[in-house]
Scaffold this motif. Structure first.
Motif, PDB file in Angstrom:
ATOM      1  N   ILE A   1      38.911  42.392  46.363  1.00 36.34           N
ATOM      2  CA  ILE A   1      38.090  41.168  46.595  1.00 36.34           C
ATOM      3  C   ILE A   1      37.991  40.484  45.241  1.00 36.34           C
ATOM      4  N   PHE A   2      38.344  39.233  45.297  1.00 36.30           N
ATOM      5  CA  PHE A   2      38.330  38.516  44.097  1.00 36.30           C
ATOM      6  C   PHE A   2      36.839  37.870  43.715  1.00 36.30           C
ATOM      7  N   THR A   3      36.436  38.180  42.530  1.00 33.42           N
ATOM      8  CA  THR A   3      35.294  37.499  42.062  1.00 33.42           C
ATOM      9  C   THR A   3      35.622  36.302  41.039  1.00 33.42           C
ATOM     10  N   ALA A   4      36.684  36.565  40.386  1.00 36.94           N
ATOM     11  CA  ALA A   4      36.863  35.451  39.663  1.00 36.94           C
ATOM     12  C   ALA A   4      38.753  35.588  39.670  1.00 36.94           C
ATOM     13  N   ASP A   5      39.288  34.380  39.984  1.00 40.84           N
ATOM     14  CA  ASP A   5      40.572  34.321  40.456  1.00 40.84           C
ATOM     15  C   ASP A   5      41.406  33.250  39.545  1.00 40.84           C
ATOM     16  N   PRO A   6      42.224  33.632  38.830  1.00 40.11           N
ATOM     17  CA  PRO A   6      42.772  32.594  37.896  1.00 40.11           C
ATOM     18  C   PRO A   6      43.541  31.712  38.537  1.00 40.11           C
ATOM     19  N   LEU A   7      44.210  32.077  39.792  1.00 42.46           N
ATOM     20  CA  LEU A   7      44.999  30.844  40.420  1.00 42.46           C
ATOM     21  C   LEU A   7      44.039  29.961  40.774  1.00 42.46           C
ATOM     22  N   ALA A   8      42.842  30.363  41.401  1.00 42.96           N
ATOM     23  CA  ALA A   8      42.112  29.305  42.349  1.00 42.96           C
ATOM     24  C   ALA A   8      41.001  28.699  41.205  1.00 42.96           C
TER      25      ALA A   8
END
Length: 140
Positions: A27-34
């Motif tokens: 589950i993303f908390t920090a997503d480099p893509l978004a």
């Protein structure tokens, strides 16, 4: 200009498995893509008896903080028992795996710096449903 703050709510959390047959999901908390950042941070959820495959990262350091549950971290063949409140850092280039040895799911806050395309690998997988147990742990 980008918004200086990115907010994510537990109610909107979405999970991914790299492969449907995997025993862990993210589950993303920090997503480099978004989010356009140079690292990735996820809540990594390990099913009972679940484990990552042995893996290594050429340039990325990876730190795990156990939020719930217990398990074993193995790095270069050395085993370390871990539980809620423990953290462990795996330096770039070292083979490692994480295994849930407890009686419930294990949840880790996992951060990899730099991302080394890990977020893209996760997003290329399959979406995975979160259940009430997941949402309770995520909500604290």
């Amino acid at each position: 200009m980008d918004n200086p703050v990115v907010h994510r709510s537990t109610s909107a959390a979405q999970a991914f498995k790299i492969k449907a047959s995997d025993s862990n999901y993210f589950i993303f908390t920090a997503d480099p893509l978004a989010d356009r950042v140079g690292f990735v941070q996820v809540i990594e959820v390990f099913d009972i008896g679940g484990a990552t495959p042995p893996n290594r990262h050429a340039r990325a350091d990876e730190i795990f903080y156990v939020l719930h549950g217990q398990g074993v971290a193995v790095c270069n063949g050395e085993r370390l028992r871990v539980g809620k409140g423990d953290s462990f850092l795996v330096r770039a280039g070292h083979e490692h795996l994480v295994e849930n040895t407890g009686a419930s799911r294990m949840y880790c806050l996992t951060t990899m710096v730099p991302d080394e395309d890990f977020a893209a690998l996760i997003r290329a997988g399959v979406t995975w449903p979160l259940d009430e147990a997941d949402r309770q742990v995520l909500a604290g």
